[in-house]
Design an enzyme around this catalytic site. Structure first.
Site, short mmCIF file in Angstrom:
data_model
loop_
_atom_site.label_atom_id
_atom_site.label_comp_id
_atom_site.label_asym_id
_atom_site.label_seq_id
_atom_site.Cartn_x
_atom_site.Cartn_y
_atom_site.Cartn_z
CE LYS A 1 -4.24 -1.75 0.39
NZ LYS A 1 -5.29 -1.46 -0.61
CG ASP B 1 -4.28 -0.55 -3.82
OD1 ASP B 1 -4.53 0.52 -4.42
OD2 ASP B 1 -5.16 -1.29 -3.34
CD GLU C 1 -5.15 -3.33 -6.26
OE1 GLU C 1 -6.19 -2.87 -5.75
OE2 GLU C 1 -4.56 -4.33 -5.81
CG ASP D 1 -9.69 -1.77 -6.15
OD1 ASP D 1 -10.87 -2.12 -6.24
OD2 ASP D 1 -9.01 -1.98 -5.12
CE LYS E 1 -10.62 -4.66 -3.51
NZ LYS E 1 -10.21 -3.31 -3.08
MG MG Z 1 -7.06 -1.74 -4.30
#
Ligand code: MG
Length: 369
Positions: free
Chosen positions: A164, A192, A218, A243, A267
């Protein structure tokens, strides 16, 4: 065929503490606050679904989701659970957005359909029970602590890391530099940014990170800025995955037509479940865009549904299913099994996962019948 009917729906709040707080560019999460939906039928089959509402991304909280679920449950009583498209269309006509809440119902309905057919969910969808490799996700922290976490995950069997980022260029480059110094150049790494960069920062940061051998990144920029996403995609040496900018098949079609990204992250909490997840993947497949299935903070119930979706379609080539690692406690019986980075799917009908009744009995519950 006699039509089975939905006779009762149990709703639970699912509360689980994290081992440690988890920080991303959008904010910090400290515990899992999800919902569970159990649909009972008059033929003795029940279906279980889970939703993991995440305020930063889908705009839903547990309280919102629980209220919406009560209304949706009332709408479904007396109807045929096998007619999934009709049921989901009714829910969509009844309540706009609320994709995470809808996903809990969608998963429960698919669980019933697969159990009714006597098949594991992936097989019902025409898939193959293949090996799934998930990443391990590292939250935002100091470069040193993130490198330490990377080593910890490698010792736990990580085959790939999802890191992240999304604060600023210099700190983000230092983070990846520290992680690469700790784990070497062989391990697969993806990023991400969770919308944390502006366009210029995204381009310069990704250009400077390319030497660290990064698989993809992402959501580099704000979710609404599809044109900026396309610009970053064109100028970044690192492939780009959409995303937060892709919830449903309409988003997928728009991004594919624009040529705005290399990959889609599906997702269930964004797509409203498996039904639309399949549509997103079909658009991706038609446009030459491979997909990943990821999660919010689901337990192994929601994650098992995601694993079945992955096994159902060969165009889904990445798995980000490690949300279960946030929790000290695993309240789930059956379902997908984790062994290091490997995720395997049971051959039981449905998605195969259920909550431990001892755990569930401690959670707030309401029955709609
Ligand atoms: Mg993501």
């Amino acid at each position: 065929m006699n039509s089975p009917k939905i006779v009762r729906i149990d709703l639970h709040k699912i509360n689980l503490d994290f081992i440690t707080p988890f920080k991303i560019a959008l904010g910090e999460a400290r515990r899992g606050e999800g919902i569970a939906v159990r649909i009972f039928t008059d033929i003795g089959i029940t279906g279980l679904g889970e939703g993991s509402p995440y305020w930063f991304i889908a705009g839903e909280t547990q309280a919102i989701s629980f209220e919406a679920s009560k209304a949706i449950a009332t709408l479904l009583l007396g109807k045929n659970p096998l007619e999934i498209e009709s049921r989901l269309n009714e829910i969509d006509a009844f309540i706009v957005h609320n994709s995470t809440t809808k996903s809990a119902f969608d998963i429960a309905l698919y669980d019933i359909l697969a159990k009714h057919a006597g098949l594991p969910l992936y097989a019902l969808l025409g898939g193959q029970n293949r090996e799934i490799i998930t990443d391990f996700t590292i939250g935002i922290d100091t470069p040193q602590k993130m490198a330490q976490k990377a080593l910890e995950y490698v010792s736990e069997g990580a085959c790939s890391l999802k890191v992240k980022l999304g604060t600023n260029h210099d700190d983000d480059v230092r983070r990846i530099q520290a992680i690469r110094e700790a784990v070497g150049m062989e391990l697969s790494i993806q990023l991400d940014a969770n919308q944390g960069w502006d366009t210029v920062t995204a381009i310069s940061t990704l250009q400077d990170l390319a030497k660290y051998k990064i698989n993809f990144c992402e959501e580099p920029v704000a979710h609404w800025n599809n044109k900026a996403l396309k610009r970053v995609h064109e100028l970044s040496p690192i492939p780009i995955m959409a995303d937060e900018s892709i919830f449903d098949h309409h988003d997928a079609l728009r991004l594919a037509e624009m040529g705005a990204c290399d990959y889609f992250n599906i997702k269930l909490a964004k797509s409203g479940g498996i039904h639309t997840g399949l549509k997103i993947n079909a658009i991706g497949e038609a446009a030459g865009i491979p997909c990943m299935v990821g999660g919010m903070f689901e337990t192994r119930v929601g994650i098992s549904a995601g694993a079945h979706l992955i096994a159902a379609r060969s165009n889904i080539i990445f798995a980000d299913l490690d949300t279960v690692h946030h929790y000290a406690e695993d309240p789930v019986i059956g379902g997908a099994v984790f062994d290091g980075c490997k995720v395997s799917i049971p051959e039981t009908p449905g998605h195969g996962a259920d909550f431990d009744p001892l755990f569930l009995n401690k959670m707030e519950k309401i029955t709609i019948e």
